[in-house]
Design an enzyme around this catalytic site. Structure first.
Site, PDB file in Angstrom:
ATOM      1  N   TYR A 146     -56.316  32.979  13.190  1.00 18.38           N
ATOM      2  CA  TYR A 146     -56.312  33.845  14.371  1.00 18.38           C
ATOM      3  C   TYR A 146     -57.710  34.278  14.786  1.00 18.38           C
ATOM      4  O   TYR A 146     -57.926  34.616  15.939  1.00 18.38           O
ATOM      5  CB  TYR A 146     -55.484  35.111  14.090  1.00 18.38           C
ATOM      6  CG  TYR A 146     -54.008  34.939  14.269  1.00 18.38           C
ATOM      7  CD1 TYR A 146     -53.291  34.093  13.442  1.00 18.38           C
ATOM      8  CD2 TYR A 146     -53.322  35.645  15.256  1.00 18.38           C
ATOM      9  CE1 TYR A 146     -51.931  33.944  13.605  1.00 18.38           C
ATOM     10  CE2 TYR A 146     -51.968  35.503  15.417  1.00 18.38           C
ATOM     11  CZ  TYR A 146     -51.268  34.657  14.590  1.00 18.38           C
ATOM     12  OH  TYR A 146     -49.921  34.514  14.751  1.00 18.38           O
ATOM     13  N   LYS A 197     -50.378  26.813   1.190  1.00 20.29           N
ATOM     14  CA  LYS A 197     -50.289  25.357   1.351  1.00 20.29           C
ATOM     15  C   LYS A 197     -51.429  24.763   0.527  1.00 20.29           C
ATOM     16  O   LYS A 197     -52.310  24.052   1.032  1.00 20.29           O
ATOM     17  CB  LYS A 197     -50.395  25.008   2.854  1.00 20.29           C
ATOM     18  CG  LYS A 197     -50.165  23.559   3.182  1.00 20.29           C
ATOM     19  CD  LYS A 197     -48.709  23.113   3.090  1.00 20.29           C
ATOM     20  CE  LYS A 197     -48.588  21.631   3.337  1.00 20.29           C
ATOM     21  NZ  LYS A 197     -47.229  21.101   3.071  1.00 20.29           N
ATOM     22  N   ASP A 229     -43.815  25.152   3.014  1.00 21.46           N
ATOM     23  CA  ASP A 229     -42.690  24.363   3.544  1.00 21.46           C
ATOM     24  C   ASP A 229     -41.433  24.557   2.696  1.00 21.46           C
ATOM     25  O   ASP A 229     -40.356  24.870   3.206  1.00 21.46           O
ATOM     26  CB  ASP A 229     -43.062  22.874   3.712  1.00 21.46           C
ATOM     27  CG  ASP A 229     -43.813  22.286   2.522  1.00 21.46           C
ATOM     28  OD1 ASP A 229     -44.079  23.025   1.552  1.00 21.46           O
ATOM     29  OD2 ASP A 229     -44.132  21.083   2.554  1.00 21.46           O
ATOM     30  N   ASP A 253     -46.749  35.151  10.275  1.00 19.90           N
ATOM     31  CA  ASP A 253     -46.180  35.271  11.620  1.00 19.90           C
ATOM     32  C   ASP A 253     -44.881  34.472  11.698  1.00 19.90           C
ATOM     33  O   ASP A 253     -43.845  34.961  12.160  1.00 19.90           O
ATOM     34  CB  ASP A 253     -47.197  34.752  12.652  1.00 19.90           C
ATOM     35  CG  ASP A 253     -46.647  34.810  14.056  1.00 19.90           C
ATOM     36  OD1 ASP A 253     -46.045  35.844  14.413  1.00 19.90           O
ATOM     37  OD2 ASP A 253     -46.794  33.823  14.807  1.00 19.90           O
ATOM     38  N   ASP A 257     -40.492  35.875  11.673  1.00 22.77           N
ATOM     39  CA  ASP A 257     -39.402  35.578  12.618  1.00 22.77           C
ATOM     40  C   ASP A 257     -38.242  34.895  11.895  1.00 22.77           C
ATOM     41  O   ASP A 257     -37.068  35.134  12.211  1.00 22.77           O
ATOM     42  CB  ASP A 257     -39.892  34.679  13.767  1.00 22.77           C
ATOM     43  CG  ASP A 257     -40.575  35.475  14.885  1.00 22.77           C
ATOM     44  OD1 ASP A 257     -41.287  36.451  14.570  1.00 22.77           O
ATOM     45  OD2 ASP A 257     -40.387  35.125  16.070  1.00 22.77           O
TER      46      ASP A 257
HETATM   47  C1  IPM Z   1     -46.568  39.130  16.092  1.00 23.24           C
HETATM   48  C2  IPM Z   1     -46.914  38.380  17.369  1.00 23.24           C
HETATM   49  C3  IPM Z   1     -48.418  38.306  17.535  1.00 23.24           C
HETATM   50  C4  IPM Z   1     -48.979  37.515  16.358  1.00 23.24           C
HETATM   51  C5  IPM Z   1     -48.910  37.698  18.867  1.00 23.24           C
HETATM   52  C6  IPM Z   1     -48.300  38.361  20.062  1.00 23.24           C
HETATM   53  C7  IPM Z   1     -50.411  37.758  18.966  1.00 23.24           C
HETATM   54  O1  IPM Z   1     -46.311  37.127  17.376  1.00 23.24           O
HETATM   55  O2  IPM Z   1     -47.015  40.273  15.939  1.00 23.24           O
HETATM   56  O3  IPM Z   1     -45.821  38.588  15.274  1.00 23.24           O
HETATM   57  O4  IPM Z   1     -48.963  36.274  16.385  1.00 23.24           O
HETATM   58  O5  IPM Z   1     -49.447  38.152  15.409  1.00 23.24           O
HETATM   59 MN    MN Z   2     -44.886  36.833  15.757  1.00 24.82          MN
END
Ligand code: IPM
Ligand code: MN
Ligand code: NAD
Length: 360
Positions: A146, A197, A229, A253, A257
């Site tokens: 990032y 990884k 993975d 990240d 999710d």
């Molecule tokens: C998160 C989001 C952010 C990230 C984006 C919006 C920059 O996806 O906080 O998970 O990738 O960190």
């Molecule tokens: Mn995110």
């Protein structure tokens, strides 16, 4: 003499951001009252602009005024940033760049993202797999791909478009976030799974080495290493096996999710981003959900639970954090299909009940 108030800065942002933060508002008055009765410090709430909203008004996703306001606060609660309206902008003017700059400026290197089976779970996994999930993902937040330099795109001499991003970590960046994970594991089930990884990436080999060294300081915590993975596969097969997951920025990240998918209520995931000192940044894991924006459809549970994390980590009120978490559970358990605003009001009611009962 009256003690100065706790300062909370709200950054609503874009899309559903303003809606989910508006749903936190009804809780703040009661929280302020509770803070004052505990520590003599009420809650002072301010609001500032960030993300696309700030681009539209000030031409930049993180105006200086907003940054100053955030830096002088005790905690910052952010809704979400981004959306199709700003996707065509130059990289440093995008709403997401404002959020990244804010994380970096606040030095919040450790991002705690808890995920657990919720009442009336909507997990797509079979009940015997979905029940009993209780994971804390600790994501490194201010390093890796990032932020590494160089990162840019250009047109090569042969006419082809090219781009580069750089993943870099130094041992101190790894050590400090690893310690956060091990400390957290001590308060939980005593287990850290470090995800990397290391079979391919130099950064991951350093990661594994340093995390193993840090583990030496925590003989009471069990460490294992998994490749990202197969960890992803295992998380879907047996999410209940995991306690604390420690990983670098991009893997974190993605895995957070995935955890949202596993527990089946992505909108209910909260996070706390903490640094060595200075204010913490608290934000739901979800984004601005353009598909739901302006329709009173988003769940504000992630935003409310992020405020609960602020009570725990910034305002020294873990009992209030617990009441808030239980109040969210109460409302999720009622499963009444509430809209964003009504959900917030209902949680405020249960929060009042739980904190009131505790008083009497
Ligand atoms: C998160 C989001 C952010 C990230 C984006 C919006 C920059 O996806 O906080 O998970 O990738 O960190
Ligand atoms: Mn995110
Ligand atoms: P998203 O997280 O906004 O949405 C993903 C899916 O989850 C969508 O189906 C959405 O409807 C659903 N969802 C999200 N929040 C929800 C909630 N509170 N209640 C119910 N459902 C919810 O991800 P995306 O669509 O990939 O990204 C949209 C925009 O948000 C992009 O501009 C992205 O950069 C940005 N984003 C911002 C943040 C942040 O501000 N922290 C985080 C992730 C994405």
């Amino acid at each position: 003499m009256a003690r100065p108030p706790w300062r909370l800065v709200l950054l609503p942002g874009d899309g559903i951001g303003p809606e989910v933060l508006a749903a936190v508002r009804p809780l703040l008055e009661r929280a302020s009252w509770e803070f004052e009765s505990r520590s003599g410090r009420r809650l002072d709430v301010q609001e500032a602009v960030v993300g696309g909203a700030a681009v539209d008004r000030f031409g930049t996703p993180l105006p200086e005024e907003t940054l100053r306001c955030a830096q002088s606060a005790d905690a910052v609660l952010l809704g979400a940033v981004g959306g199709p309206a700003w996707d065509g902008l130059a990289p440093d003017r995008r709403p997401e760049a404002g959020l990244l700059a804010l994380r970096r400026a606040l030095g919040v290197y450790a991002n705690l993202r808890p995920a657990r089976t919720l009442p009336a779970t909507r997990s797509p996994l079979r009940p015997e797999v979905a029940l009993g999930v209780d994971v804390l993902l600790v994501r490194e937040l201010t390093g890796g791909l990032y932020f590494g330099e160089p990162r840019r795109r250009w047109v090569r001499q042969d006419g082809l478009r090219a781009a580069v991003d750089t993943m870099t970590y130094d041992e101190e960046e790894i050590r400090r976030v690893a310690r956060v994970a091990f400390e957290a594991a001590r308060e939980r089930r005593g287990r850290v799974t470090s995800v990397d990884k290391a079979n391919v990436l130099a950064c991951s080999r350093l990661w594994r080495e340093v995390v193993t060294e840090v583990a030496g300081e925590y003989p009471d915590v069990r460490l294992d290493h998994q490749l990202v993975d197969s960890a992803t596969l295992r998380l879907v097969q047996r999410p209940d096996e995991y306690d604390v997951i420690l990983t670098e920025n991009l893997f974190g990240d993605i895995l957070s999710d995935l955890l949202g998918g596993i527990v089946g209520q992505f909108g209910a995931l909260a996070s706390a981003s903490l640094g060595a000192d200075g204010p913490g940044l608290f934000e739901p894991v979800h984004g601005s959900a353009p598909d739901l924006a302006g329709r009173d459809l988003a769940t504000p549970a992630g935003a409310i639970l992020s405020f609960a994390l602020a009570c725990r980590y910034a305002f020294g009120a873990p009992d209030l954090a617990q009441f808030l978490t239980e109040a969210v559970d109460d409302v999720l358990g009622e499963d009444a299909g509430l809209g964003t605003r009504a959900f917030g009001e209902r949680v405020a009611h249960h929060f009042w009940l739980r904190s009131h009962v505790a008083l009497t």
